[in-house]
Design an enzyme around this catalytic site. Structure first.
Site: not given
Length: 304
Positions: A259-261, A263, A288
């Site tokens: 995951s990240c901000g 994708g 996120w």
């Protein structure tokens, strides 16, 4: 943890062991180097330039107006994201992806190399999309455009276009993409490990998110691996370094969700993991942005 890693690693491996060349590397690696690509230029190969079209990363390209000869421009937002998606970089519809790939001249047996002008940034997302849609022979240029230019190879100022329509048929591997409900259920089942590529401050909830109105923090039980930790400047770190990094997490033998901000940078650490792990790897597509904007979502912060 990574400060300690740098001390230990630098005492364990000499700089002569930290190399980026794929000259003798079997093509099972998702990375190729500039020398390999240059040697393939007389072959049938598709080069995709996935350079960022705006400056949302706040990074400055070293060579903003140069193009690898023969490269075809691909816009991650316009071409490879669902235009109706509620979140940034939403995974495209299979039909949309197939249409785009065919327009780019991609056949079922095409060899594709993706690069961008920030080293390794957008290119892993495009690489992952092709892999998720069933195309196997797709690679990322380690070091990106800078590696090509710094090696002294010829450049252009114009992109090329495909001369014929490709015959690629997209076949989605649904296990490559995880939804909000998948990640929510995983909090209780713990069937997968979750690694978050955002900065430590955003993960801990001590630094703001770049998107207005979006709070910081993290998904319960997830762990933090900032994407910058797997990079050595514009290159991917060596396999020895990457193995050390992932071993530090002592992850169980189960699949990993990244995951990240939005994708994007999740695909950078997924690419890194693919170099040293055979575990099933997937991306939480909404990442996120979706998690933190969903009413009632469970959010953890440092010391909470």
């Amino acid at each position: 943890m990574f400060f300690i890693f740098n001390i230990i690693f630098n005492n364990t491996y000499s700089m002569n062991q930290v190399v980026h060349s794929t000259k003798n590397k079997k093509m099972t690696s998702p990375l190729v180097d500039a020398e390999w690509l240059h040697n393939q230029m007389n072959q049938t190969i598709i080069i995709l330039d996935a350079s960022q079209k705006n400056n949302i990363s706040n990074k400055t390209p070293k060579y903003p107006n140069k193009v690898i000869p023969g490269a075809i421009d691909v816009d991650l937002k316009r071409d490879l994201s669902d235009p109706e998606g509620a979140f940034p970089n939403t995974f495209p519809l299979t039909s949309q992806f197939q249409e785009t790939a065919q327009r780019l001249g991609v056949n079922h047996n095409s060899t594709i190399v993706v690069y961008d002008n920030l080293g390794i940034y957008n290119s892993p997302r495009v690489w992952w999309l092709f892999k998720a849609m069933g195309h196997e022979k797709v690679y990322v240029l380690d070091g990106g455009l800078s590696a090509w230019v710094d090696a002294g190879y010829e450049t252009s100022t114009e992109h090329s276009t495909a001369t014929t329509k490709g015959n690629f048929i997209a076949r989605l591997n649904s296990e490559s993409v995880k939804s909000y409900s998948d990640v929510l259920n995983n909090i209780s089942t713990q069937d997968c490990s979750v690694l978050d590529a955002r900065s430590k401050g955003r993960f801990d909830g001590t630094a703001p998110e770049p998107r207005e109105g979006l709070g910081s923090g993290h998904i319960p039980n997830s762990k933090n691996l900032p994407y910058t930790e797997v990079l050595d400047g514009e290159f991917m770190k060596s396999k020895e370094e990457l193995k050390f990094i992932f071993d530090c997490f002592s992850l169980p033998e189960k699949p990993i969700i990244f995951s990240c901000g939005s994708g994007l940078t999740a695909c950078i650490i997924l690419l890194a993991a693919s170099l040293v792990s055979e575990k099933p790897l997937s991306v939480f597509d909404g990442s996120w942005t979706e998690w933190a904007s969903t009413e009632g979502a469970l959010i953890e912060k440092l010391n909470t």
